[in-house]
Write a protein that holds these residues in place. Sequence first.
Motif, short mmCIF file in Angstrom:
data_model
loop_
_atom_site.label_atom_id
_atom_site.label_comp_id
_atom_site.label_asym_id
_atom_site.label_seq_id
_atom_site.Cartn_x
_atom_site.Cartn_y
_atom_site.Cartn_z
N ILE A 8 -8.57 -14.76 5.26
CA ILE A 8 -8.58 -16.03 5.96
C ILE A 8 -7.70 -17.00 5.16
CG2 ILE A 8 -10.01 -17.92 6.84
CD1 ILE A 8 -12.37 -15.82 6.74
N SER A 15 -10.88 -23.57 0.70
CA SER A 15 -11.39 -22.21 0.47
C SER A 15 -12.88 -22.20 0.13
CB SER A 15 -10.59 -21.50 -0.61
OG SER A 15 -10.66 -22.20 -1.83
N VAL A 18 -15.08 -21.79 3.19
CA VAL A 18 -15.10 -20.43 3.72
C VAL A 18 -15.93 -19.51 2.80
CG1 VAL A 18 -13.67 -18.45 4.39
CG2 VAL A 18 -12.86 -20.79 4.82
N ARG A 21 -19.62 -19.94 3.50
CA ARG A 21 -20.06 -19.28 4.74
C ARG A 21 -20.23 -17.78 4.54
NH1 ARG A 21 -16.89 -17.30 9.69
NH2 ARG A 21 -18.59 -16.72 11.04
N ILE A 88 -8.23 -23.70 9.09
CA ILE A 88 -7.94 -22.26 9.08
C ILE A 88 -6.57 -22.04 9.71
CG2 ILE A 88 -8.59 -20.00 9.99
CD1 ILE A 88 -11.49 -20.80 9.70
#
Length: 106
Positions: A8, A15, A18, A21, A88
């Motif tokens: 990603i 970052s 992400v 998550r 993203i």
Amino acid sequence: MVIQTRTITVQPGYSDQVVERFSQDSPIDTMDGLIDRTVMVNRKKKDQEEVIFMVRWESLEAWKNWEKSDVHIQGHKNNKGKTKPEYILDINVNMYEVKAVKKQEA
């Protein structure tokens, strides 16, 4: 063994969102045949960051069982139609069949 990677690419400074998550507990953690999940970050480029989510499975069959599991399918249904966050830039998914592993001798 098979390894699935999800790379990603995000705008600089995003970052950690992400990583958070993909580092949380997940239904995938209870699947038979899961070896582990790894989250890595590459901040080397100034104009973007990469988060790589790597999942190792004992076999292709184990991965297929995850893909067709009710909880996995429901997760995709729940996210259908949602737009990805603006930070993203790109998502790239790959699957690798491991052909050789060399472990360090003790």
